[in-house]
Write a protein that holds these residues in place. Sequence first.
Motif, PDB file in Angstrom:
ATOM      1  N   UNK A 133       0.824  -1.201   0.000  1.00  0.00           N
ATOM      2  CA  UNK A 133       0.000   0.000   0.000  1.00  0.00           C
ATOM      3  C   UNK A 133       0.859   1.252   0.000  1.00  0.00           C
ATOM      4  N   UNK A 134       0.599   2.144  -0.967  1.00  0.00           N
ATOM      5  CA  UNK A 134       1.378   3.373  -1.055  1.00  0.00           C
ATOM      6  C   UNK A 134       1.057   4.326   0.080  1.00  0.00           C
ATOM      7  N   UNK A 135      -0.198   4.279   0.575  1.00  0.00           N
ATOM      8  CA  UNK A 135      -0.569   5.241   1.615  1.00  0.00           C
ATOM      9  C   UNK A 135      -0.239   4.726   3.018  1.00  0.00           C
ATOM     10  N   UNK A 136       0.339   3.516   3.095  1.00  0.00           N
ATOM     11  CA  UNK A 136       0.803   2.968   4.363  1.00  0.00           C
ATOM     12  C   UNK A 136      -0.314   2.819   5.387  1.00  0.00           C
ATOM     13  N   UNK A 137      -1.567   2.625   4.910  1.00  0.00           N
ATOM     14  CA  UNK A 137      -2.689   2.459   5.817  1.00  0.00           C
ATOM     15  C   UNK A 137      -2.566   1.195   6.662  1.00  0.00           C
ATOM     16  N   UNK A 138      -1.704   0.284   6.235  1.00  0.00           N
ATOM     17  CA  UNK A 138      -1.567  -0.967   6.967  1.00  0.00           C
ATOM     18  C   UNK A 138      -1.007  -0.754   8.367  1.00  0.00           C
ATOM     19  N   UNK A 139      -0.419   0.402   8.633  1.00  0.00           N
ATOM     20  CA  UNK A 139       0.186   0.642   9.931  1.00  0.00           C
ATOM     21  C   UNK A 139      -0.815   1.168  10.961  1.00  0.00           C
ATOM     22  N   UNK A 140      -2.087   1.284  10.553  1.00  0.00           N
ATOM     23  CA  UNK A 140      -3.104   1.704  11.505  1.00  0.00           C
ATOM     24  C   UNK A 140      -3.316   0.576  12.514  1.00  0.00           C
ATOM     25  N   UNK A 141      -3.363   0.912  13.790  1.00  0.00           N
ATOM     26  CA  UNK A 141      -3.543  -0.112  14.811  1.00  0.00           C
ATOM     27  C   UNK A 141      -2.247  -0.372  15.557  1.00  0.00           C
ATOM     28  N   UNK A 142      -2.344  -1.180  16.572  1.00  0.00           N
ATOM     29  CA  UNK A 142      -1.190  -1.454  17.421  1.00  0.00           C
ATOM     30  C   UNK A 142      -0.402  -2.647  16.915  1.00  0.00           C
ATOM     31  N   UNK A 143       0.890  -2.622  17.159  1.00  0.00           N
ATOM     32  CA  UNK A 143       1.740  -3.758  16.843  1.00  0.00           C
ATOM     33  C   UNK A 143       2.309  -3.736  15.445  1.00  0.00           C
ATOM     34  N   UNK A 144       3.101  -4.761  15.143  1.00  0.00           N
ATOM     35  CA  UNK A 144       3.742  -4.901  13.833  1.00  0.00           C
ATOM     36  C   UNK A 144       2.695  -5.205  12.787  1.00  0.00           C
ATOM     37  N   UNK A 145       2.701  -4.440  11.697  1.00  0.00           N
ATOM     38  CA  UNK A 145       1.734  -4.653  10.625  1.00  0.00           C
ATOM     39  C   UNK A 145       2.156  -5.813   9.742  1.00  0.00           C
TER      40      UNK A 145
END
Length: 238
Positions: free
Chosen positions: A46-58
Amino acid sequence: MDLMKTPSPEEGKKVMPGLHRRHFLKYLGAGASLAAIASFAACNKDDDNDNNIGDGVSLGSGDIAVLNYAYALEQLEAAFYTQVIASQFAGMTATEVSFFTDIRNHEIGHREFFKAALSGNAIPALEVDFSKVDFGKRDSVLATAKAFEDLGVSAYNGAGRFISATEAGKTYLGLAGKIVSVEARHAAYIRDLISNGSFANAEVIDANGLEMSKTPAQVFAIAGGFIKTKINTNTLPA
C-alpha cells in the motif's frame, strides 16, 4: 533462555551452510524466480501505508499479509526447534537428536524462504516467549512440538483460500502446498513419538478423511501466547 529472538540468517547459515537465496526455491521446487516474487510483493504494498493503523507490527494486506502470517509462524517454529537442540531434554536419543535437527533445519529453511520472498515487506524478527516450556523435560517439549506442528498444518490449510488468483498468487499457493506437506510429516512424527499410531487421529482428521483447518484468528489465539512481539492482525482475512 525464556525470551529470545528467532535466530538470525547468520545463525541459519551455520546450521545449513550451503543454503542461501537461490537454493530456497530449488529446495522447495518452485518454478518462479525469487526476483519476480519480491517484485510482485513490492508492487502490491500500500502506497498510503494504511496498513500501519492499529497497534503492533503490521502484516501488510492481501497476499503480503498472508505470507507474513506464515513467516511469523515459521519464525516461531524455527526458534522453538533451535532451542530444543540447544538445550536437549534428558534422555534424548541419538535418533531423536537427528530427527529434531532435521526439523529445525526445515523450519529455518522455511523461515528464510519467506523472509527472502517478502524482501522489504517482511515483518521484523519476532521476540518469542517459551517460558511455559520446560526444555529439560521430554513431555513438555513433545507436547509443545505437537501443538506447533498441528497448528502449522491447520494454519496453512486455513489460509490457502485467501491467496489471490493472480499468477504470483498461484506460485505462492504451490509453495505453501509444498511447505504444509513437510509440516504434516513433522506433525506425524511428533505425534507418534508421543503415542504410536496417533498421527492421523480424530483430533486432526475429520469424518471425511480431511485435515482440519483453522482461521488466522484461531491460530493467533494459540500462537500468540508464545510471541512476545505485538502483532497487528487486523489486516488478516477474517
